[in-house]
Design a protein around this motif. Structure first.
Motif, PDB file in Angstrom:
ATOM      1  N   ILE A   1      14.596 -12.001  -3.844  1.00 31.61           N
ATOM      2  CA  ILE A   1      14.087 -13.433  -4.198  1.00 31.61           C
ATOM      3  C   ILE A   1      12.732 -13.517  -3.533  1.00 31.61           C
ATOM      4  CG2 ILE A   1      16.470 -14.198  -4.146  1.00 31.61           C
ATOM      5  CD1 ILE A   1      15.764 -15.286  -1.267  1.00 31.61           C
ATOM      6  N   LEU A   2      12.000 -12.551  -3.333  1.00 36.02           N
ATOM      7  CA  LEU A   2      10.746 -12.733  -2.828  1.00 36.02           C
ATOM      8  C   LEU A   2       9.863 -12.804  -4.234  1.00 36.02           C
ATOM      9  CD1 LEU A   2      10.068  -9.866  -0.191  1.00 36.02           C
ATOM     10  CD2 LEU A   2       9.713 -12.403  -0.146  1.00 36.02           C
ATOM     11  N   GLU A   3       8.811 -13.833  -4.204  1.00 33.27           N
ATOM     12  CA  GLU A   3       7.925 -13.982  -5.169  1.00 33.27           C
ATOM     13  C   GLU A   3       6.804 -12.753  -5.532  1.00 33.27           C
ATOM     14  OE1 GLU A   3       8.883 -17.754  -2.674  1.00 33.27           O
ATOM     15  OE2 GLU A   3       8.043 -15.853  -2.229  1.00 33.27           O
ATOM     16  N   THR A   4       6.826 -11.983  -4.483  1.00 34.64           N
ATOM     17  CA  THR A   4       5.803 -10.875  -4.476  1.00 34.64           C
ATOM     18  C   THR A   4       6.484  -9.662  -4.361  1.00 34.64           C
ATOM     19  OG1 THR A   4       5.179 -11.110  -2.374  1.00 34.64           O
ATOM     20  CG2 THR A   4       3.983 -12.313  -3.936  1.00 34.64           C
ATOM     21  N   THR A   5       6.054  -8.730  -5.067  1.00 36.06           N
ATOM     22  CA  THR A   5       6.541  -7.147  -4.764  1.00 36.06           C
ATOM     23  C   THR A   5       6.290  -6.553  -3.584  1.00 36.06           C
ATOM     24  OG1 THR A   5       4.353  -6.223  -5.516  1.00 36.06           O
ATOM     25  CG2 THR A   5       5.832  -6.924  -7.470  1.00 36.06           C
ATOM     26  N   GLU A   6       5.341  -7.009  -2.688  1.00 34.74           N
ATOM     27  CA  GLU A   6       5.541  -6.771  -1.231  1.00 34.74           C
ATOM     28  C   GLU A   6       5.406  -7.821  -0.558  1.00 34.74           C
ATOM     29  OE1 GLU A   6       5.951  -3.642  -0.174  1.00 34.74           O
ATOM     30  OE2 GLU A   6       5.970  -2.312  -1.932  1.00 34.74           O
ATOM     31  N   ARG A   7       5.966  -7.826   0.719  1.00 34.49           N
ATOM     32  CA  ARG A   7       5.494  -8.487   1.661  1.00 34.49           C
ATOM     33  C   ARG A   7       4.247  -8.560   2.228  1.00 34.49           C
ATOM     34  NH1 ARG A   7      10.834  -6.867   2.691  1.00 34.49           N
ATOM     35  NH2 ARG A   7      12.453  -8.395   2.747  1.00 34.49           N
ATOM     36  N   SER A   8       3.934  -9.587   2.943  1.00 32.14           N
ATOM     37  CA  SER A   8       2.358  -9.539   3.367  1.00 32.14           C
ATOM     38  C   SER A   8       2.171  -8.425   4.620  1.00 32.14           C
ATOM     39  CB  SER A   8       2.286 -11.093   4.152  1.00 32.14           C
ATOM     40  OG  SER A   8       3.416 -11.232   5.112  1.00 32.14           O
TER      41      SER A   8
ATOM     42  N   LYS B   1      14.667  -9.704 -14.007  1.00 28.76           N
ATOM     43  CA  LYS B   1      13.133 -10.274 -14.070  1.00 28.76           C
ATOM     44  C   LYS B   1      12.197  -9.013 -14.011  1.00 28.76           C
ATOM     45  CE  LYS B   1      12.730 -11.109  -9.221  1.00 28.76           C
ATOM     46  NZ  LYS B   1      12.306 -12.223  -8.148  1.00 28.76           N
ATOM     47  N   VAL B   2      10.821  -9.396 -14.580  1.00 26.47           N
ATOM     48  CA  VAL B   2       9.735  -8.665 -14.521  1.00 26.47           C
ATOM     49  C   VAL B   2       8.721  -9.310 -13.592  1.00 26.47           C
ATOM     50  CG1 VAL B   2       8.040  -7.295 -15.870  1.00 26.47           C
ATOM     51  CG2 VAL B   2      10.238  -7.669 -16.681  1.00 26.47           C
ATOM     52  N   MET B   3       8.175  -8.624 -12.547  1.00 32.04           N
ATOM     53  CA  MET B   3       7.177  -8.920 -11.612  1.00 32.04           C
ATOM     54  C   MET B   3       5.969  -8.389 -11.833  1.00 32.04           C
ATOM     55  SD  MET B   3       9.478  -9.090  -8.295  1.00 32.04           S
ATOM     56  CE  MET B   3       8.482 -10.124  -7.317  1.00 32.04           C
ATOM     57  N   TRP B   4       4.747  -9.037 -11.779  1.00 32.74           N
ATOM     58  CA  TRP B   4       3.427  -8.567 -12.034  1.00 32.74           C
ATOM     59  C   TRP B   4       2.607  -9.147 -10.729  1.00 32.74           C
ATOM     60  CZ3 TRP B   4      -1.274 -11.167 -12.559  1.00 32.74           C
ATOM     61  CH2 TRP B   4      -2.326 -10.313 -12.447  1.00 32.74           C
ATOM     62  N   ASP B   5       1.724  -8.393 -10.207  1.00 32.32           N
ATOM     63  CA  ASP B   5       0.903  -8.938  -9.241  1.00 32.32           C
ATOM     64  C   ASP B   5      -0.081  -8.071  -9.067  1.00 32.32           C
ATOM     65  OD1 ASP B   5       1.754  -7.338  -7.038  1.00 32.32           O
ATOM     66  OD2 ASP B   5       3.501  -8.826  -6.464  1.00 32.32           O
ATOM     67  N   TYR B   6      -1.502  -8.598  -8.583  1.00 33.78           N
ATOM     68  CA  TYR B   6      -2.527  -7.710  -8.227  1.00 33.78           C
ATOM     69  C   TYR B   6      -3.284  -8.404  -7.212  1.00 33.78           C
ATOM     70  CZ  TYR B   6      -6.972  -5.136  -9.001  1.00 33.78           C
ATOM     71  OH  TYR B   6      -7.927  -4.461  -8.973  1.00 33.78           O
ATOM     72  N   GLU B   7      -3.514  -7.542  -6.149  1.00 33.91           N
ATOM     73  CA  GLU B   7      -4.248  -8.041  -4.718  1.00 33.91           C
ATOM     74  C   GLU B   7      -5.498  -7.454  -4.427  1.00 33.91           C
ATOM     75  OE1 GLU B   7      -2.472  -9.436  -0.470  1.00 33.91           O
ATOM     76  OE2 GLU B   7      -1.504  -7.827  -1.621  1.00 33.91           O
TER      77      GLU B   7
ATOM     78  N   ASN C   1      -8.578   0.154  -2.093  1.00 32.40           N
ATOM     79  CA  ASN C   1      -7.102   0.087  -1.946  1.00 32.40           C
ATOM     80  C   ASN C   1      -6.617  -1.289  -2.777  1.00 32.40           C
ATOM     81  OD1 ASN C   1      -8.422  -1.992  -0.484  1.00 32.40           O
ATOM     82  ND2 ASN C   1      -7.059  -1.544   1.364  1.00 32.40           N
ATOM     83  N   ASN C   2      -7.395  -1.735  -3.598  1.00 32.58           N
ATOM     84  CA  ASN C   2      -6.899  -2.841  -4.395  1.00 32.58           C
ATOM     85  C   ASN C   2      -5.504  -2.512  -5.168  1.00 32.58           C
ATOM     86  OD1 ASN C   2      -8.936  -4.377  -3.581  1.00 32.58           O
ATOM     87  ND2 ASN C   2     -10.087  -4.176  -5.373  1.00 32.58           N
ATOM     88  N   ARG C   3      -4.458  -3.323  -5.381  1.00 31.44           N
ATOM     89  CA  ARG C   3      -3.165  -2.842  -5.817  1.00 31.44           C
ATOM     90  C   ARG C   3      -2.714  -3.599  -7.050  1.00 31.44           C
ATOM     91  NH1 ARG C   3       0.294  -3.176  -0.853  1.00 31.44           N
ATOM     92  NH2 ARG C   3       0.471  -5.554  -1.537  1.00 31.44           N
ATOM     93  N   GLY C   4      -2.296  -3.100  -7.932  1.00 25.53           N
ATOM     94  CA  GLY C   4      -1.612  -3.658  -9.056  1.00 25.53           C
ATOM     95  C   GLY C   4      -0.352  -3.272  -9.139  1.00 25.53           C
ATOM     96  N   VAL C   5       0.686  -4.102  -9.440  1.00 28.67           N
ATOM     97  CA  VAL C   5       2.315  -3.690  -9.563  1.00 28.67           C
ATOM     98  C   VAL C   5       2.858  -4.433 -10.608  1.00 28.67           C
ATOM     99  CG1 VAL C   5       4.350  -3.743  -8.362  1.00 28.67           C
ATOM    100  CG2 VAL C   5       2.277  -3.407  -7.048  1.00 28.67           C
ATOM    101  N   VAL C   6       3.694  -3.643 -11.470  1.00 28.11           N
ATOM    102  CA  VAL C   6       4.621  -4.085 -12.545  1.00 28.11           C
ATOM    103  C   VAL C   6       5.995  -3.489 -12.110  1.00 28.11           C
ATOM    104  CG1 VAL C   6       5.167  -4.214 -14.848  1.00 28.11           C
ATOM    105  CG2 VAL C   6       2.861  -4.296 -14.259  1.00 28.11           C
ATOM    106  N   GLN C   7       6.616  -4.565 -11.774  1.00 32.35           N
ATOM    107  CA  GLN C   7       8.311  -3.959 -11.394  1.00 32.35           C
ATOM    108  C   GLN C   7       9.390  -4.848 -12.294  1.00 32.35           C
ATOM    109  OE1 GLN C   7       8.976  -3.623  -7.065  1.00 32.35           O
ATOM    110  NE2 GLN C   7      10.154  -5.450  -7.189  1.00 32.35           N
TER     111      GLN C   7
END
Length: 310
Positions: free
Chosen positions: A120-127, A282-288, A299-305
């Motif tokens: 239920i996290l909104e992001t693919t990784e915790r802070s 669901k499909v998640m995408w984020d870029y940090e 070390n910028n990170r992009g994820v599709v999960q």
């Protein structure tokens, strides 16, 4: 894969054994395959695959046993295998009115984000300051006034999950309190005490019809090394199309040691969740983007999960 087959057969046999109406057995689990690009590298891998058996023994006693399989992260089991197998939740939970108790291996009551399931996290990784869901072996006591107050206290070994011994023969202690002054707003704080360190946490979350906002500040001090670790994050999520598309933004900062003047980093994340069938599919995408205090690294990170939950 033999483990998966064994767990499925076991769960099927348990489901069939529902002779007593007060007993319930449920098989749950989820898969999170992922594509991740970090700096100049990219990889496909299985972020998480978990299977759990849970149910009620009596109206006041329940249980949960969950195993995790991964292809990256922890040390492989057995060493020659690319697949990591470990236990996550292994506990018995008791309840009576406002009181509750948990015995076994569970998430300790400290960080708000670590207590949230990754499903239920909104992001693919915790802070970064939270990093993982903290689990340990011990006992927890809880008292609740629904939608008003939550008090939690736990005593655990302090060595983390899946440990058969308490190496230093000292316990770790946790306490957490959360109040709900108005509907939708939870404010809380937590304390962690280990044999060589202490930690405090200030946390808050606000939930509205289409908005969710969450923030935490964590400070930990190692008494042996006199090193202070600090970090915080602030997250906001907005349902652009209810039950279909959610937009996420997060700012975080992490300073692993106040004895080092150049190791602080700040992260800026933009993300999106596309719900095909709620949290179950669901499909998640984020870029940090990460900004280091002194020397910048790639070390910028992009994820599709993709997540499937049952």
């Amino acid at each position: 894969m033999r483990v998966v087959g064994f767990a499925s057969c076991l769960a099927s046999s348990l489901t069939a054994q529902t002779r007593d109406s007060s007993r319930t057995v449920k098989v749950a689990g989820y898969l999170q395959p992922r594509f991740q690009a970090t700096g100049d590298s990219a990889v496909f891998f299985l972020r998480r695959a978990r299977i759990a058996v849970e149910g009620n023994i009596t109206p006041w006693a329940s249980y949960r046993a969950q195993i995790e399989m991964r292809t990256i992260g922890a040390q492989a089991t057995p060493p020659a295998s690319p697949l990591t197998l470990s236990a996550t939740d292994l506990f018995i939970k008791l309840s009576h009115g406002p009181w509750g108790g948990t015995i076994g291996q569970f998430r300790v009551p400290f960080s708000l984000e670590s207590l949230l399931s990754s499903t239920i996290l909104e992001t693919t990784e915790r802070s970064r300051v939270v990093n993982v869901a903290r689990r340990d072996i011990g006992a927890q006591l809880e008292w609740r006034i629904p939608e008003r107050l939550v008090l939690q206290a736990a005593v655990v070994n302090g060595d983390g999950p899946n440990r058969a011994a308490n190496l230093d023969n000292r316990m770790a202690y946790f306490a957490r309190a959360v109040v709900t002054p108005i509907k939708g707003l939870d404010l809380g704080g937590a304390f962690a005490g280990y044999s060589d360190s202490t930690g405090t946490d200030a946390q808050g979350v606000y939930r509205a019809t289409r908005w969710t906002a969450r923030a935490e500040y964590i400070w930990e001090r190692n008494r042996r090394t006199d090193v202070n670790t600090r970090g915080w994050y602030a997250l906001a999520a907005y349902s652009a199309i209810p039950r279909r598309i959610q937009l996420i933004g997060r700012v975080e900062q992490f300073d692993p040691s106040d004895r080092v003047a150049t190791d602080r980093s700040t992260g800026y994340l933009l993300g999106l969740q596309y719900f095909i069938r709620g949290e179950d599919f669901k499909v998640m995408w984020d870029y940090e983007i990460f900004r280091e205090q002194l020397v910048q690294t790639k070390n910028n990170r992009g994820v599709v999960q993709v997540q499937v939950r049952w």
